[in-house]
Each structure stands twice: as C-alpha cells, then as structure tokens.
Enzyme design. Structure first.
Site, PDB file in Angstrom:
ATOM      1  N   GLY A  12      27.466  27.772  38.533  1.00  0.00           N
ATOM      2  CA  GLY A  12      28.248  28.107  39.446  1.00  0.00           C
ATOM      3  C   GLY A  12      27.702  28.194  40.871  1.00  0.00           C
ATOM      4  O   GLY A  12      26.368  27.933  41.282  1.00  0.00           O
ATOM      5  N   VAL A  65      28.289  32.488  26.699  1.00  0.00           N
ATOM      6  CA  VAL A  65      27.637  33.540  26.418  1.00  0.00           C
ATOM      7  C   VAL A  65      28.374  34.243  25.134  1.00  0.00           C
ATOM      8  O   VAL A  65      28.238  35.461  24.731  1.00  0.00           O
ATOM      9  CB  VAL A  65      27.797  34.603  27.503  1.00  0.00           C
ATOM     10  CG1 VAL A  65      26.615  34.061  28.781  1.00  0.00           C
ATOM     11  CG2 VAL A  65      29.060  34.801  28.205  1.00  0.00           C
ATOM     12  N   LEU A  84      25.189  36.245  35.576  1.00  0.00           N
ATOM     13  CA  LEU A  84      26.327  36.109  36.150  1.00  0.00           C
ATOM     14  C   LEU A  84      27.468  35.417  35.528  1.00  0.00           C
ATOM     15  O   LEU A  84      28.734  35.736  36.116  1.00  0.00           O
ATOM     16  CB  LEU A  84      25.901  34.909  37.053  1.00  0.00           C
ATOM     17  CG  LEU A  84      24.625  35.167  38.202  1.00  0.00           C
ATOM     18  CD1 LEU A  84      24.758  33.892  38.873  1.00  0.00           C
ATOM     19  CD2 LEU A  84      24.984  36.384  39.020  1.00  0.00           C
ATOM     20  N   GLU A  87      34.295  35.226  33.588  1.00  0.00           N
ATOM     21  CA  GLU A  87      35.783  34.588  34.072  1.00  0.00           C
ATOM     22  C   GLU A  87      36.237  35.748  35.418  1.00  0.00           C
ATOM     23  O   GLU A  87      35.993  36.773  35.370  1.00  0.00           O
ATOM     24  CB  GLU A  87      36.844  34.798  32.875  1.00  0.00           C
ATOM     25  CG  GLU A  87      36.485  34.285  31.660  1.00  0.00           C
ATOM     26  CD  GLU A  87      36.696  32.779  31.816  1.00  0.00           C
ATOM     27  OE1 GLU A  87      37.290  32.208  32.934  1.00  0.00           O
ATOM     28  OE2 GLU A  87      36.241  32.022  30.862  1.00  0.00           O
ATOM     29  N   THR A  88      36.477  34.936  36.177  1.00  0.00           N
ATOM     30  CA  THR A  88      36.678  35.673  37.568  1.00  0.00           C
ATOM     31  C   THR A  88      38.390  35.298  37.935  1.00  0.00           C
ATOM     32  O   THR A  88      38.830  34.354  37.622  1.00  0.00           O
ATOM     33  CB  THR A  88      35.797  35.073  38.814  1.00  0.00           C
ATOM     34  OG1 THR A  88      35.847  33.523  38.792  1.00  0.00           O
ATOM     35  CG2 THR A  88      34.320  35.390  38.412  1.00  0.00           C
ATOM     36  N   SER A 130      30.933  43.962  40.462  1.00  0.00           N
ATOM     37  CA  SER A 130      31.835  43.531  41.386  1.00  0.00           C
ATOM     38  C   SER A 130      32.362  44.816  42.145  1.00  0.00           C
ATOM     39  O   SER A 130      32.565  45.876  41.779  1.00  0.00           O
ATOM     40  CB  SER A 130      33.192  42.887  40.700  1.00  0.00           C
ATOM     41  OG  SER A 130      34.083  42.722  41.632  1.00  0.00           O
ATOM     42  N   TYR A 189      40.356  42.049  35.502  1.00  0.00           N
ATOM     43  CA  TYR A 189      39.056  41.770  35.856  1.00  0.00           C
ATOM     44  C   TYR A 189      38.144  42.828  36.238  1.00  0.00           C
ATOM     45  O   TYR A 189      36.987  42.946  35.811  1.00  0.00           O
ATOM     46  CB  TYR A 189      39.287  40.773  36.957  1.00  0.00           C
ATOM     47  CG  TYR A 189      37.729  40.422  37.669  1.00  0.00           C
ATOM     48  CD1 TYR A 189      36.968  39.583  37.126  1.00  0.00           C
ATOM     49  CD2 TYR A 189      37.596  40.612  38.834  1.00  0.00           C
ATOM     50  CE1 TYR A 189      35.709  39.379  37.755  1.00  0.00           C
ATOM     51  CE2 TYR A 189      36.322  40.252  39.383  1.00  0.00           C
ATOM     52  CZ  TYR A 189      35.483  39.653  38.939  1.00  0.00           C
ATOM     53  OH  TYR A 189      34.233  39.241  39.348  1.00  0.00           O
ATOM     54  N   ARG A 257      39.137  42.708  53.476  1.00  0.00           N
ATOM     55  CA  ARG A 257      38.080  42.565  52.410  1.00  0.00           C
ATOM     56  C   ARG A 257      36.628  42.308  53.362  1.00  0.00           C
ATOM     57  O   ARG A 257      36.712  42.222  54.319  1.00  0.00           O
ATOM     58  CB  ARG A 257      38.190  41.198  51.474  1.00  0.00           C
ATOM     59  CG  ARG A 257      39.503  41.160  50.634  1.00  0.00           C
ATOM     60  CD  ARG A 257      39.341  42.172  49.423  1.00  0.00           C
ATOM     61  NE  ARG A 257      40.552  42.168  48.868  1.00  0.00           N
ATOM     62  CZ  ARG A 257      41.765  42.681  48.903  1.00  0.00           C
ATOM     63  NH1 ARG A 257      41.858  43.494  50.087  1.00  0.00           N
ATOM     64  NH2 ARG A 257      42.552  42.770  48.188  1.00  0.00           N
TER      65      ARG A 257
END
Length: 378
Positions: A12, A65, A84, A87-88, A130, A189, A257
C-alpha cells in the site's frame, strides 16, 4: 544488525515507502498484501505502480491476514512485524461492518495467535493504529479543565450546529490530543483500530515480544490511492479539480484534521520499528497542526494553479469527527523525531505527482450514494 522485516499490507501507500526505507539500510523485507482492486486495480501486476515499486526491494506474498496459512508463510524468518494491513475508511466501515471487523480485528488476532503458539523469530510487533480511536479528542473548558466530548448529535448537525459540545460546559477550545487521552472512537473503523492496538500492546509482552503502537493522523503524499473514493480528501478533491467538477464541502468547511506527510510517517515508523527506546511505547504520528477543509481546498487550488466551483453544503456524515490534532511531544522526547513537512509544501509535492498520473474514474459520488442509501450521509 540487519533485520528481516515483515510488512503486512506492505504493497500500500505507506507500506511501499516503508519497505524502501528498510531496504535502504540493508534490511531484508517481506510484504504480505491482498492486492485489493480498490487500491491496486483489477490486474495489480500491470495496473499498480505501488506493487511495481517493490521490485528488487521486497519479496511479495499475495495473501491476506485473515488466512493463517498466508500469515505462517510470511512470518518465516521475520524478526520485526509492521502490521499495516487493514480495511480503511470511516464511512464505508459503517455499513461493511463484518468485513472491517474480520480483517482488522480477526487478522490481528490470527497474527498474534501464531506468534503465541508457534515457533518464530519475531521480537517486535509494530501496530499501525489511528487517530480515529480518540473520537473527538481533547478540548479545554473556559476554566482550563481538559474534557473529552462524546460524538456529535444528528439533531444538532441537522440544524446546522457542527460544533462540539460537552454537558454543562460553554464554548470549548480544541487542544492537541496526547497519547493518554480518552479513547472513544465514533466509527466502526475507529473501534477496530482500537481493538487492533489493544490486542498487540496487551498480548506482545506476555509472549516475549516488544509491542509498539504508532497512531497515524491523516497521511498524504505522492503515491496515495487516487482510485479509492472512501479515503483521503486530498485525492478526492484533486480528481474533481482535474475533471473540472464542483467540490461539495461538507458541514461548514471549518472541520479540521492533522495532515502528516508520507515521508514523516515513514521515518517515524522506521524509528518505532528499529530503535530500542521504542519498545512498549505508543506514539502519535502527526504534524501537530490542525488544517480545515476550507484550507485544504485553498492549498489545492494554489498548487494546481486553477479553481473549480465550490459549495459549502452543510452535508455531514454520521461517524465523522469535527476536529483532531495530535500532540507529538512524546515522539520527539523518546525518539528525537519531529515531523517537519509543512502542509503547503507537502501539497505542492503531492500535486506535482498527481499531474503525472492518469485522471482516475470518479467513484466519489458512488460512495456518497451508498452512504445516503443507508442514511449515513445527511
């Protein structure tokens, strides 16, 4: 001494850069990645520049994974694991709940189960956590007390009140959120990221491994996916600008952000993986600067040298937070590292790269339609 590093999700945006950083210092790198079409296209071997960038740098295993067999094969000989794989996407997580939980929580559990019950050479596990685990993060009251407001109410936002409120308090002032702040994620998430981190940091020391957590803020820069409509407003807005389409700015555009440049994230993660002082620690990885959506749009217009019509619509997504900005003092105190890339400088580099890429199909509206259909976008 050279390490053998396994990076799950290593094909990624962050993983490929991190693999190159490890290889540069002579470490051996193995990547385990599912190569999902949402990121890599339908034929990754020909459509994924990220995958091609690993040629000569890492051994790539296509797998997931959520498969014990794939994990077992990837772990062979590894001394450091950087986890890492996940799912995002906040919005998508609110209606693909089982997929997010299975990949993020289930995949982490399978990894730790193998490390706990089978012979291996792993000594350190670094989990990519995160900022979403903080929910709304930290605020100060008028009299200086620190509070952690709960999720914003649908009714308030429907009435155009997007600010954060706390019972019994007046106006609140946003302050940087440190690693000791309350954890109260507002999305599926975020919940899965909190569980990933908790699993690693709880289990690792009990099985003789060093656990390290890096809590990423909003990572951006050259190489991030321009195909995935569920993550990254820089990518989404860039595509709209190149297509000459209007930009719909949610809420009032003053939501903010902490945007942190990819090179800073990679270096912080590298240090968290290799520095002995990082063992057992949790680090915020951000710029420490809050940037509003309106400021993002202005920076992109400046970098592209063109503008498109914008509309501040008052639309909002359930599960979104209003603000969050990282306190990065702990990262600097323990590892001596301070993320240094200014946002406008980083956006200029990002746009320079974007202009070398094909204009991607705009899947953004489709993603919004999916959320509207489920009453998650108002």
């Amino acid at each position: 001494m050279p390490e053998h590093v396994l990076i799950t999700g290593g094909a990624g945006f962050i993983g490929t850069r991190l693999a190159a950083r490890f290889a540069k210092d002579g470490h051996r790198v193995t990547v385990l990645d599912a190569l999902i079409p949402q990121v890599h296209g339908e034929d990754p071997a020909t459509t994924s520049p990220l995958l091609r960038s690993l040629d000569g740098i890492a051994s790539v295993i296509e797998g997931t994974v959520t498969s014990v067999d794939d994990l077992r094969r990837a772990l062979e000989g590894a001394t450091i694991v950087v986890h890492l794989a996940a799912e995002t996407g906040t919005g998508q997580s609110m209606y693909e709940i089982d997929r997010y939980v299975e990949a993020n929580v289930g995949g982490t559990a399978k990894l730790l189960d193998l490390l706990a019950n089978e012979t291996n050479t792993v000594r350190r596990v670094v989990i990519a956590s995160s900022r979403s685990i903080y929910g709304e993060g930290s605020y100060r009251t008028d009299d200086g007390r620190l509070v952690y407001p709960s999720h914003r109410k649908d009714a308030d936002m429907a009435a155009g009140d997007f600010d954060v409120h706390h019972p019994g308090e007046g106006a609140l002032t946003l302050v940087p959120t440190d690693e000791n702040a309350k954890l109260h994620p507002s999305s599926v998430y975020g919940i899965t990221k909190q569980m990933q981190e908790s699993l690693v940091m709880t289990v690792a020391p009990t099985i003789g491994k060093e656990g390290v957590s890096v809590r990423y803020q909003n990572v951006y820069g050259p190489g991030q996916s321009l195909k995935n409509p569920y993550t990254g407003i820089l990518s989404i807005f860039s595509t709209l600008i190149r297509q000459g389409k209007d930009i719909n700015i949610f809420e009032d555009g003053e939501e903010s952000r902490d945007f942190v440049y990819i090179d800073d994230v990679v270096e912080a993660t590298y240090l968290a993986s290799t520095d002995e002082r990082a063992a057992g620690e949790t680090f915020n990885v951000g710029s420490g600067v809050a940037t509003t959506v309106n400021e993002v749009v202005a920076a992109l217009f400046e970098a592209f040298g063109r503008e498109v019509p914008t509309r501040i619509s008052g639309n909002y997504r359930l599960g979104d937070i209003r603000h969050n900005v990282a306190d990065t003092a702990h990262l600097e105190e323990v590892l001596g590292f301070r993320p240094a890339t200014d946002f406008r400088e980083g956006v200029a580099s990002f746009v320079e790269w974007v202009l070398t890429e094909p204009v991607e199909e705009d899947g953004y509206q489709r993603s919004l339609d999916e959320m509207s259909k489920r009453n998650l976008l108002k």
